[in-house]
Write a protein that holds these residues in place. Structure first.
Motif, PDB file in Angstrom:
ATOM      1  N   PRO A  85      42.465  40.306  35.206  1.00 16.72           N
ATOM      2  CA  PRO A  85      42.256  41.746  34.997  1.00 16.72           C
ATOM      3  C   PRO A  85      42.211  42.477  36.330  1.00 16.72           C
ATOM      4  CG  PRO A  85      40.211  40.545  34.649  1.00 16.72           C
ATOM      5  CD  PRO A  85      41.278  39.517  34.819  1.00 16.72           C
ATOM      6  N   ARG A  86      42.349  43.770  36.293  1.00 21.09           N
ATOM      7  CA  ARG A  86      42.419  44.556  37.522  1.00 21.09           C
ATOM      8  C   ARG A  86      41.169  44.403  38.377  1.00 21.09           C
ATOM      9  NH1 ARG A  86      41.497  50.923  35.864  1.00 21.09           N
ATOM     10  NH2 ARG A  86      39.467  50.649  34.869  1.00 21.09           N
ATOM     11  N   GLU A  87      40.007  44.243  37.744  1.00 23.84           N
ATOM     12  CA  GLU A  87      38.760  44.109  38.498  1.00 23.84           C
ATOM     13  C   GLU A  87      38.771  42.855  39.369  1.00 23.84           C
ATOM     14  OE1 GLU A  87      37.910  46.498  34.807  1.00 23.84           O
ATOM     15  OE2 GLU A  87      38.992  44.643  35.279  1.00 23.84           O
ATOM     16  N   VAL A  88      39.306  41.761  38.814  1.00 24.24           N
ATOM     17  CA  VAL A  88      39.365  40.502  39.561  1.00 24.24           C
ATOM     18  C   VAL A  88      40.412  40.580  40.665  1.00 24.24           C
ATOM     19  CG1 VAL A  88      39.820  38.021  39.390  1.00 24.24           C
ATOM     20  CG2 VAL A  88      38.495  39.172  37.601  1.00 24.24           C
ATOM     21  N   LEU A  89      41.552  41.201  40.374  1.00 24.75           N
ATOM     22  CA  LEU A  89      42.586  41.350  41.401  1.00 24.75           C
ATOM     23  C   LEU A  89      42.056  42.162  42.584  1.00 24.75           C
ATOM     24  CD1 LEU A  89      45.772  42.069  39.234  1.00 24.75           C
ATOM     25  CD2 LEU A  89      45.229  39.987  40.516  1.00 24.75           C
ATOM     26  N   ALA A  90      41.349  43.246  42.297  1.00 24.27           N
ATOM     27  CA  ALA A  90      40.802  44.085  43.364  1.00 24.27           C
ATOM     28  C   ALA A  90      39.741  43.335  44.162  1.00 24.27           C
ATOM     29  CB  ALA A  90      40.214  45.363  42.770  1.00 24.27           C
TER      30      ALA A  90
ATOM     31  N   GLN B  99      30.238  44.723  42.717  1.00 25.26           N
ATOM     32  CA  GLN B  99      30.156  46.170  42.937  1.00 25.26           C
ATOM     33  C   GLN B  99      31.018  46.919  41.931  1.00 25.26           C
ATOM     34  OE1 GLN B  99      31.850  47.647  46.651  1.00 25.26           O
ATOM     35  NE2 GLN B  99      30.214  49.149  46.821  1.00 25.26           N
ATOM     36  N   THR B 100      32.204  46.394  41.649  1.00 28.29           N
ATOM     37  CA  THR B 100      33.137  47.052  40.735  1.00 28.29           C
ATOM     38  C   THR B 100      32.611  47.098  39.307  1.00 28.29           C
ATOM     39  OG1 THR B 100      35.052  46.400  42.080  1.00 28.29           O
ATOM     40  CG2 THR B 100      35.472  46.970  39.775  1.00 28.29           C
TER      41      THR B 100
END
Length: 221
Positions: free
Chosen positions: A140-145, A67-68
């Motif tokens: 990366p921030r996308e994976v952390l979220a 989704q991100t």
């Protein structure tokens, strides 16, 4: 330090340190390369639990990642179902309609994922030999979220900025920065890595040899 890429340099520079090698013999060659943390990305192997069933928490994490990054959430279910069916059938060509077991991201086409979608996923996912958590110090921030349920991109970006000043040494240090979202599952998030991707490039005149290897560091506490 290991994450600093090796810019193209003369191979003779390295051979000169070895007195048994004559660095002046033969044509000049140039070497370059890099090491990246394979656990900076979401491991698709995590989609199956030890019993071969779809791991719901990890499926939801992949759905959030899709989704991100603007990929249909249905892709997550398609990959998970395909991996499950391939494992159940043994991944052999004679397994009827079951897909073959995938060994690389490019082979996700066997599960019905198109090339454009694979290209979108590639910076954020990997396919490792066994289950691995995402490293909060390199992801990366996308994976952390995606792997930390309830974490928004803005807070994930703040974690990225913080670790650049001082890497997280424990999961507790990560949890302290995201009150209300812990405790973190150490099967999904960690601060250490065992798998790394090593890329090497050797150039000799107009000929180029490139190699990519997956290495595992063992004995890591």
């Amino acid at each position: 330090p290991w994450a600093t890429p090796l810019a193209e340099a003369r191979l003779s520079t390295f051979l000169a340190a070895d007195k048994d090698n004559n660095a002046e013999d033969g044509p000049e060659a140039f070497l370059s390369g890099s090491i990246t943390d394979a656990q900076a990305r979401f491991n698709l192997t995590n989609l199956l639990d030890p019993g071969g069933k779809v791991a719901q928490a990890d499926l939801e994490a992949l759905e959030r990642l899709c989704q991100t990054i603007g990929v249909s959430e249905s892709v997550a279910s398609r990959i998970a179902t395909g991996l499950r069916d391939a494992q159940a059938a043994g991944g052999s060509p004679g397994s009827g309609t079951a897909p073959l077991r995938t060994r690389s991201l490019a082979q996700l086409t066997w599960l019905g994922v198109d090339a454009a979608t694979i290209a979108s996923l590639e910076p954020y996912v990997t396919l490792l030999p066994r289950r691995t958590p995402v490293n909060a110090n390199t992801a990366p921030r996308e994976v952390l979220a995606a792997v930390i349920k309830g974490l928004d991109l803005a807070t994930a970006e703040r974690l990225v900025q913080m670790r650049q000043r001082e890497p997280f040494k424990t999961l507790g240090a990560v949890e302290a920065q995201i009150p209300g979202l812990g405790p973190l599952n150490n099967q999904q998030v960690s601060v250490l890595s065992s798998f790394f991707e090593v890329r090497g490039r050797l150039r000799l005149d107009d000929r180029v040899l490139e190699q990519r290897s997956l290495v595992e560091r063992q004995g890591l506490d």
